[in-house]
Design a protein around this motif. Structure first.
Motif, PDB file in Angstrom:
ATOM      1  N   ARG A  61       1.172  -1.182   0.042  1.00 43.69           N
ATOM      2  CA  ARG A  61       0.106   0.286   0.467  1.00 43.69           C
ATOM      3  C   ARG A  61       1.002   1.328  -0.002  1.00 43.69           C
ATOM      4  O   ARG A  61       1.018   1.677  -0.526  1.00 43.69           O
ATOM      5  CB  ARG A  61      -0.759   0.027   1.224  1.00 43.69           C
ATOM      6  CG  ARG A  61      -2.329  -1.153   1.040  1.00 43.69           C
ATOM      7  CD  ARG A  61      -2.799  -1.457   2.083  1.00 43.69           C
ATOM      8  NE  ARG A  61      -2.167  -1.802   3.027  1.00 43.69           N
ATOM      9  CZ  ARG A  61      -2.367  -2.215   5.039  1.00 43.69           C
ATOM     10  NH1 ARG A  61      -3.834  -1.367   4.977  1.00 43.69           N
ATOM     11  NH2 ARG A  61      -2.030  -2.475   5.821  1.00 43.69           N
ATOM     12  N   PHE A  71       0.921   4.070  -3.148  1.00 40.98           N
ATOM     13  CA  PHE A  71       1.171   5.798  -2.971  1.00 40.98           C
ATOM     14  C   PHE A  71       1.944   6.375  -3.728  1.00 40.98           C
ATOM     15  O   PHE A  71       1.969   7.341  -3.688  1.00 40.98           O
ATOM     16  CB  PHE A  71       0.787   5.743  -1.091  1.00 40.98           C
ATOM     17  CG  PHE A  71       1.292   7.385  -0.754  1.00 40.98           C
ATOM     18  CD1 PHE A  71       0.378   8.020  -0.943  1.00 40.98           C
ATOM     19  CD2 PHE A  71       2.574   7.554  -0.680  1.00 40.98           C
ATOM     20  CE1 PHE A  71       0.294   9.701  -0.284  1.00 40.98           C
ATOM     21  CE2 PHE A  71       2.919   8.262  -0.075  1.00 40.98           C
ATOM     22  CZ  PHE A  71       1.303  10.065   0.226  1.00 40.98           C
ATOM     23  N   ARG A  87       1.159   6.591  -7.025  1.00 38.53           N
ATOM     24  CA  ARG A  87       0.409   7.335  -7.221  1.00 38.53           C
ATOM     25  C   ARG A  87       0.436   8.545  -7.383  1.00 38.53           C
ATOM     26  O   ARG A  87       0.055   9.443  -8.485  1.00 38.53           O
ATOM     27  CB  ARG A  87      -0.951   7.188  -6.165  1.00 38.53           C
ATOM     28  CG  ARG A  87      -2.137   7.813  -6.497  1.00 38.53           C
ATOM     29  CD  ARG A  87      -3.711   7.449  -5.505  1.00 38.53           C
ATOM     30  NE  ARG A  87      -3.454   7.967  -4.324  1.00 38.53           N
ATOM     31  CZ  ARG A  87      -3.048   7.272  -3.563  1.00 38.53           C
ATOM     32  NH1 ARG A  87      -2.677   5.911  -3.254  1.00 38.53           N
ATOM     33  NH2 ARG A  87      -2.697   7.787  -1.880  1.00 38.53           N
ATOM     34  N   GLU A  88       1.484   9.075  -6.668  1.00 44.88           N
ATOM     35  CA  GLU A  88       1.904  10.726  -6.195  1.00 44.88           C
ATOM     36  C   GLU A  88       2.679  10.664  -6.932  1.00 44.88           C
ATOM     37  O   GLU A  88       2.849  12.043  -7.732  1.00 44.88           O
ATOM     38  CB  GLU A  88       2.513  10.727  -5.164  1.00 44.88           C
ATOM     39  CG  GLU A  88       1.241  10.658  -3.674  1.00 44.88           C
ATOM     40  CD  GLU A  88       0.288  11.822  -4.031  1.00 44.88           C
ATOM     41  OE1 GLU A  88       0.822  12.960  -3.798  1.00 44.88           O
ATOM     42  OE2 GLU A  88      -0.899  11.554  -3.267  1.00 44.88           O
ATOM     43  N   SER A 148       1.395  15.866   1.061  1.00 48.25           N
ATOM     44  CA  SER A 148       1.759  14.684   0.790  1.00 48.25           C
ATOM     45  C   SER A 148       2.917  14.647  -0.007  1.00 48.25           C
ATOM     46  O   SER A 148       3.102  13.099  -0.751  1.00 48.25           O
ATOM     47  CB  SER A 148       0.102  14.024  -0.127  1.00 48.25           C
ATOM     48  OG  SER A 148      -0.104  13.059  -0.976  1.00 48.25           O
ATOM     49  N   ALA A 158       5.827  10.869   0.235  1.00 50.25           N
ATOM     50  CA  ALA A 158       6.122  10.087  -1.080  1.00 50.25           C
ATOM     51  C   ALA A 158       7.330  10.237  -1.712  1.00 50.25           C
ATOM     52  O   ALA A 158       8.354   9.339  -1.387  1.00 50.25           O
ATOM     53  CB  ALA A 158       5.131  10.504  -2.002  1.00 50.25           C
TER      54      ALA A 158
END
Length: 633
Positions: free
Chosen positions: A544, A548, A551-552, A619, A623
C-alpha cells in the motif's frame, strides 16, 4: 588396537578355531591384542625368528620336557611380543597343557589357549590371513576416501564448519575445533548430545594434554592434533574416540571360569585409535590450516562464527537454543541476559563516494575497496567491544553494516554500555560520532561559538558552526549533516531473552538505514530519533505504501525516465526540503530562479498538482521520503 589386525578374541571366534573347541587357560587380559600374523612352529627356540604380534600355533611335540624349559619358552615369546599361544592337545599333551606353562603365561599376561579337538592349522592361518588382508583393503579404501574428501574440501575452499562435519561423518565420532583459548570454533556431535559434548568445554579441554603434535589422550578419550601452518599454530582439532568401542567391549568367546581357567589379574595393553583416524584428523587439520592461509586477508574464524550466529538469528537458520549453545562455547553467554541489537555502518555505501571525497588511502577504489572497508569496520567494532569490556556477538551482517548483539547483565546497564561502546569506537575510528562537552537538544541551534545551554539533556555531536541558512554541504543551523561520509550507530530496543533478539537486531538495522539521510550526528540513533523517515522505512515493503508512491510520483518518475537530461524529481525535492522557499530551493538546486520556476511549472503540469497547496506538498514530501526508504538497499 587397530582394526587392520584382528584381535586374539576375534580370532578365537572364527569358525576354524571354534571347530577345535578352544579353551582359555591363561592370559585373558591379552585377548584384545592385535594379531599381525599366524605362525606355526614345533621348535622351542622360535622367538628370535619372530617380530611381535604373531599368534603362535603348535602341537607341543618339540617343546621342552622340563619346567624350566617351558618357563623359558613362554618368557621368550612374551619378550618378543607375540599376541598369544595356541596349543593343540592330543599329540604331546592329552588332557591339558602343563600347569607350569599356564602359570608362566598368566604371569606374563600371554593368552594361552588349548584346542581340545584336532584342527588343521592351515584353515586357521587361511581364515586369519584373509581377515587381515580384507581389513587392510578396507583401511586402504577408507584412507583413500579421506584424502579424496579433504582434497575436494580444500579445492572448494570449504569453511571450518563443513570440514568438521565431514570429519565427524567419516569417523562416526564427535569432532570439535577450538582456538588456543579453548573456545569452540566449530563442532559436530555425530548424533550425540551437543549439550553434553560442549558442557564446561574450556575446563574439560584443558585437561586433555596429548604428548605430541598429534596424539591420543587415553585418559580422556580424545585424539588431538594441532592446527596451524608456517610455525603459527592457532587451534586444535579433537576427535573423541572412547578407546576401542565394540572391540574392547566385545562378547567373550567363552568363560574361562566355567572351563576351569585361572582368574586374570594382568592389565590389558594400552589402546590406541585406528591409524585411519589419525590420518583423518591430520588431513582435516591440514585442510583447516590451508583454508585459513587462503583466507588470511578475510575475517578470522572467531568472527566467522559470530557472523554465522548473527545470521542465524536474523534468518532463523538455526534453532535459538543451538545459537545459545554455540555462543556459550565461544565464550559469549546469551542466556538470562538483557540483549541489545546494534548496527554500525558508513552513511555512504560507496567507499569512493562519501561526500565526494577521494577513496580512503588505505583502500583505493576498486572491487576490493568495499569488502576491505567493511572488514576494517568489523575489526574496529570488535576492538571497541573489547576495550569497553562488553560481551556480545559482532560481525558484518551484510555488505555495508556490522551488527552487534550486546549481552548485558541487566536493563539498567543499557545506556551506560552503549555510551562506553561509542567512546571506545571513537578512539578506534575518529569518524565515529563522539559526544561534545556541552548539552543541547539535537533539534535546537547551539549558542554562537558552540557553547550549549547547561540545562539541556541531550548532547550535541560533531563540529558546530554558527547559525545560518542551509549550505550546499548539508550544514543547517549549526547541526552538522555529513554529506555522506562518517559512521552512524543505531541501536534497537533492549529485549529480555534470545528469542526476542531478532526483533532488536532488525530494528537496529532499519534505524541505521533510515538514519542515513538524517541531518544530525547523534552518538546512537534509536527508533524515536528517525521519526517519519524511520516509520516509512519500516513500511517500505508494504504494497500500500508502494502504491501511494506510484500514485503521487509515478508520472514524474516516468517523465524523468524519458528525459534523462531533465530530472524534475531533484527539483521537487529541493523545493520541498527548503520549505517551499523558491529562492532558497533554486540556490540548493544550483539553478537560476527563472530556470527553477520554469521547472516547477513543468512539475505542476506533469503531476497536475497545485504546488502552493500545503496539503498537496505534504503528500508529495511524504511520497518522496517513502521513495527514499523503498530505494534504500
Amino acid at each position: 588396537m587397530s582394526p587392520v589386525f584382528p584381535t586374539v578374541r576375534e580370532v578365537l571366534a572364527l569358525d576354524p578355531v571354534r571347530h577345535g573347541a578352544p579353551r582359555l587357560v591363561a592370559g585373558e587380559a591379552g585377548l584384545d591384542r592385535p594379531v599381525r600374523w599366524v605362525h606355526v612352529t614345533e621348535v622351542p627356540d622360535i622367538a628370535p625368528l619372530l617380530g611381535g604380534g604373531e599368534l603362535v600355533l603348535t602341537t607341543g611335540i618339540g617343546l621342552p620336557a622340563d619346567d624350566a624349559g617351558l618357563r623359558a619358552f613362554i618368557g621368550d615369546l612374551a619378550d618378543v611380543g607375540v599376541s598369544g599361544l595356541v596349543v593343540e592337545l592330543g599329540r604331546r599333551y592329552v588332557s591339558g597343557v602343563p600347569r607350569v606353562m599356564a602359570a608362566a603365561a598368566e604371569r606374563r599376561g600371554l593368552p594361552l589357549v588349548e584346542l581340545r579337538r584336532a584342527t588343521p592349522f592351515v584353515r586357521i592361518t587361511e581364515a586369519v590371513h584373509a581377515l587381515i588382508v580384507d581389513a587392510q583393503l578396507t583401511e586402504l579404501r577408507a584412507t583413500e576416501e579421506i584424502h579424496q574428501r579433504f582434497t575436494e574440501l580444500s579445492v572448494e575452499g570449504a569453511g571450518p564448519g563443513e570440514v568438521v562435519r565431514q570429519a565427524a561423518d567419516l569417523s562416526g565420532c564427535p569432532v570439535v575445533l577450538e582456538n588456543l583459548s579453548r573456545q569452540v570454533l566449530a563442532y559436530d556431535p555425530a548424533g550425540e548430545s551437543a549439550e553434553l559434548l560442549l558442557d564446561c568445554w574450556e575446563q574439560h579441554s584443558r585437561r586433555i594434554r596429548p604428548a605430541g603434535r598429534t596424539a591420543y589422550d587415553g585418559d580422556n578419550g580424545w585424539l588431538v592434533t594441532t592446527v596451524g601452518a608456517r610455525g603459527q599454530d592457532w587451534g586444535r582439532l579433537l576427535l573423541r574416540w572412547p578407546g576401542g568401542g565394540d572391540l574392547a567391549a566385545g562378547q567373550r568367546v567363552f568363560d574361562p571360569a566355567e572351563e576351569g581357567g585361572a582368574p586374570v589379574g594382568v592389565a590389558a595393553p594400552p589402546v590406541v585409535p585406528p591409524t585411519r583416524l589419525t590420518i583423518l584428523v591430520e588431513r582435516a587439520a591440514s585442510t583447516l590450516a590451508l583454508g585459513r592461509l587462503i583466507r588470511r586477508d578475510a575475517e578470522g574464524l572467531e568472527r566467522q562464527i559470530h557472523r554465522t550466529l548473527l545470521t542465524a538469528l536474523l534468518d532463523h537458520s538455526l534453532p535459538v537454543d543451538e545459537v545459545a549453545l554455540r555462543a556459550r562455547a565461544l565464550g559469549v553467554v546469551l542466556e538470562r541476559r538483557h540483549l541489545v541489537g546494534v548496527v554500525v555502518r558508513h552513511r555512504a555505501d560507496d567507499p569512493a563516494g562519501e561526500g565526494g571525497a577521494a577513496p580512503d588511502q588505505g583502500h583505493p577504489g576498486g572491487p576490493e575497496a568495499g569488502p576491505a572497508r567493511l572488514r576494517d569496520l568489523a575489526e574496529a567494532v570488535g576492538q571497541a567491544l573489547h576495550e569497553a569490556k562488553l560481551t556480545g556477538l559482532s560481525s558484518a551482517i551484510d555488505d555495508h553494516a556490522v551488527g552487534v548483539l550486546l549481552a548485558l547483565p541487566e536493563p539498567a546497564a543499557e545506556e551506560r554500555s552503549l555510551a562506553a561502546f561509542v567512546t571506545a569506537l571513537h578512539r578506534t575510528r575518529p569518524d565515529t560520532p563522539a559526544r561534545s562537552d556541552g548539552h543541547v537538544r539535537p533539534d535546537s541551534p547551539p549558542r554562537p561559538g558552540g557553547s550549549a545551554r547547561p540545562d539541556a539533556q541531550v548532547r550535541l555531536v560533531g563540529p558546530v558552526r554558527g547559525d545560518g541558512p542551509a549550505r550546499p554541504n548539508g550544514r543547517t543551523n549549526g547541526v552538522a549533516r555529513p554529506a555522506g561520509g562518517g559512521l552512524l550507530i543505531a541501536a534497537g530496543s533492549g529485549v529480555p531473552g534470545l528469542r526476542e533478539a531478532r526483533r532488536s537486531l532488525i530494528e537496529a538495522r532499519q534505524v541505521a538505514d533510515a538514519a542515513r539521510r538524517d541531518r544530525r550526528d547523534l552518538p546512537v540513533f534509536r527508533l524515536p530519533h528517525v521519526g517519519l523517515a524511520g516509520l516509512l522505512h519500516l513500511l517500505r515493503d508494504e504494497p500500500r505504501l508502494q502504491t501511494f508512491v506510484e500514485r503521487e510520483l509515478g508520472a514524474l518518475l516516468t517523465h524523468d525516465a524519458q528525459h534523462p537530461r531533465e530530472q524534475l524529481l531533484g527539483t521537487l525535492r529541493a523545493y520541498l526540503e527548503q520549505g517551499r522557499n523558491k529562492s532558497a530551493a533554486a540556490g540548493a538546486a544550483h539553478l537560476s530562479r527563472p530556470a527553477f520556476y520554469e521547472r516547477l511549472a513543468r512539475i505542476r503540469r506533469v503531476l497536475d498538482v497545485d504546488l502552493d497547496s500545503v496539503e498537496a506538498c505534504l503528500s508529495l514530501h511524504v511520497a518522496l521520503l517513502a521513495l527514499d526508504a523503498i530505494r534504500t538497499p
